[in-house]
Design a protein around this motif. Structure first.
Motif: not given
Length: 431
Positions: A205-208, A227-232, A267-269, A279-283
């Motif tokens: 997702v290059s732009s939102m 392999k696993n589902w990875q999101l960042n 996130a990694n699952a 989900l891991r997040a810091d704001f």
């Protein structure tokens, strides 16, 4: 008469079994078909019903109609159009769907059978914790069954998607118009656009860019399931009005004001349905010129009695802090609230069961001086409880009796809080 009788003479069970074997070999997962019919009137076509793909019926289709091009029937290469009715695709089908798309894009083998166009109506996507609308989809192929274009539109007209092939994979553009987000609390997006690229088993997702509640949300992300589902990714919020979206979450205690925030998430699952739980997040955030509805901090600190914080409101100039997310657990850290009348600070943790656990301190500017009261936060998100600590209440009572209200109350409550802190240090404190 021959055209009417001929379909009943064709041994369709034999051909169905052969087709199931070939489709299973092509997709690498089981393919089952309930029934099929051949028609010659008004034009030759094949109708296949009750299709199930995958070990757990990851894809099901009510019916598929195969319509051959009449001119191609007299050539060595056959061309067909497909009409697909009410398919249902689960998130568990993504691995072998992306694998099939990758294999198609990387092969140039000529086939004697080609699909020219696919029209899909009533497409349903099933994703855990997300309620998506039905879609209508049209896919057009060029020679060699290479994707030419694909367009999808939700039945309510709020969401449109366009897919175009490129050298690496596929470019995807999603447009939103007055769209309700498919979440437990359906926030509304006035206008939005997302630009993505799908390459093998990676969605970039290059732009939102979203316009909602008077502000904007911009960001980018990457989802990988090789392999696993990875999101960042990262996200930035500017001038978002909080009153309406936070009131959806809790109509009794909610926050108004203009939000500015930015942060990262990951996130990694093993499975897609576990991504949100991991989900891991810091704001970091700032809320300007806001109101905390349903809680009067001045009243809670002034009365110096243990009570539930019901009703009232707290106006402030700025509210700053940090939000840490760990699955379904939240931690509001280093919170600072300031206005002309009060200043407050504190930390609050929210458990998976939405229980609150935290502490803070409120300083009230009065004519006799500055009254500082330590507070305890408990209860739940629906019914929060905010009240002075036991030690602060006891200290305030003693200070008031000795030095009088105002300064004596403030010094006493601080002294009581300090004594409680020493007990905590040696493991014997109580709230």
């Amino acid at each position: 008469m021959l055209l009417l009788v001929l379909p009943f003479l064709i041994p369709k069970e034999k051909y169905l079994a052969e087709f199931e074997r070939e489709a299973t070999a092509l997709l690498g997962v089981p393919v089952d078909i309930e029934n099929a019919h051949i028609y010659f009137i008004p034009s030759p076509r094949l109708s296949v019903e009750g299709i199930a793909i995958g070990q757990s019926q990851d894809i099901t289709v009510q019916s598929v109609t195969v319509i051959p091009s009449l001119w191609s029937l007299f050539s060595s290469s056959r061309t067909f159009a497909l009409n697909v009715h009410q398919p249902i695709i689960k998130d568990s089908a993504m691995p072998f769907v992306s694998k099939l798309m990758a294999s198609k894009s990387n092969t140039s083998t000529h086939s004697s059978i080609e699909v020219s166009q696919v029209d899909i109506d009533g497409l349903t996507l099933i994703w855990p914790s997300v309620k998506l609308p039905m879609f209508d989809l049209q896919v057009v192929f060029s020679k060699g069954m290479q994707l030419s274009t694909a367009e999808a539109k939700s039945e309510d007209g709020q969401l449109e998607m366009n897919i175009q092939p490129n050298e690496a994979g596929y470019s995807i553009v999603v447009n939103m118009d007055d769209w309700l987000m498919p979440l437990s609390h359906p926030w509304r997006v006035n206008q939005g656009r997302i630009d993505m690229a799908l390459v093998n088993q990676t969605l970039d997702v290059s732009s939102m860019s979203l316009q909602m509640y008077g502000g904007t949300i911009n960001g980018h992300a990457k989802l990988d399931w090789q392999k696993n589902w990875q999101l960042n990714g990262q996200v930035e919020v500017k001038d978002l009005s909080l009153a309406t979206p936070t009131k959806m979450m809790n109509p009794n205690t909610y926050l108004g004001g203009s939000l500015v925030s930015k942060g990262k998430f990951s996130a990694n699952a093993k499975n897609a349905d576990q991504l949100l739980n991991q989900l891991r997040a810091d704001f970091v955030f700032t809320v300007n010129q806001g109101v905390l509805y349903g809680l009067d901090l001045v009243k809670v600190a002034s009365l110096l009695v243990k009570q539930s914080a019901k009703g009232g409101q707290t106006q402030f100039d700025t509210f700053t802090g940090e939000l840490a997310v760990s699955g379904k657990r939240y931690h509001l850290k280093r919170m600072q609230v300031s206005s002309g009348l009060i200043s407050a600070k504190g930390d609050v943790q929210i458990s998976e069961q939405e229980k609150l656990d935290g502490a803070g301190e409120v300083e009230i500017k009065q004519s006799v001086g500055l009254v500082s009261v330590p507070l305890i936060v408990s209860g739940t998100l629906d019914k929060p409880l905010v009240y002075p600590s036991k030690a602060a209440l006891a200290g305030a009572a003693v200070g008031t009796a000795i030095l009088g209200p105002g300064l004596g109350t403030s010094l006493g409550s601080k002294a009581g809080s300090a004594v409680s802190g020493l007990k905590d240090l040696f493991g014997g404190g109580e709230k």
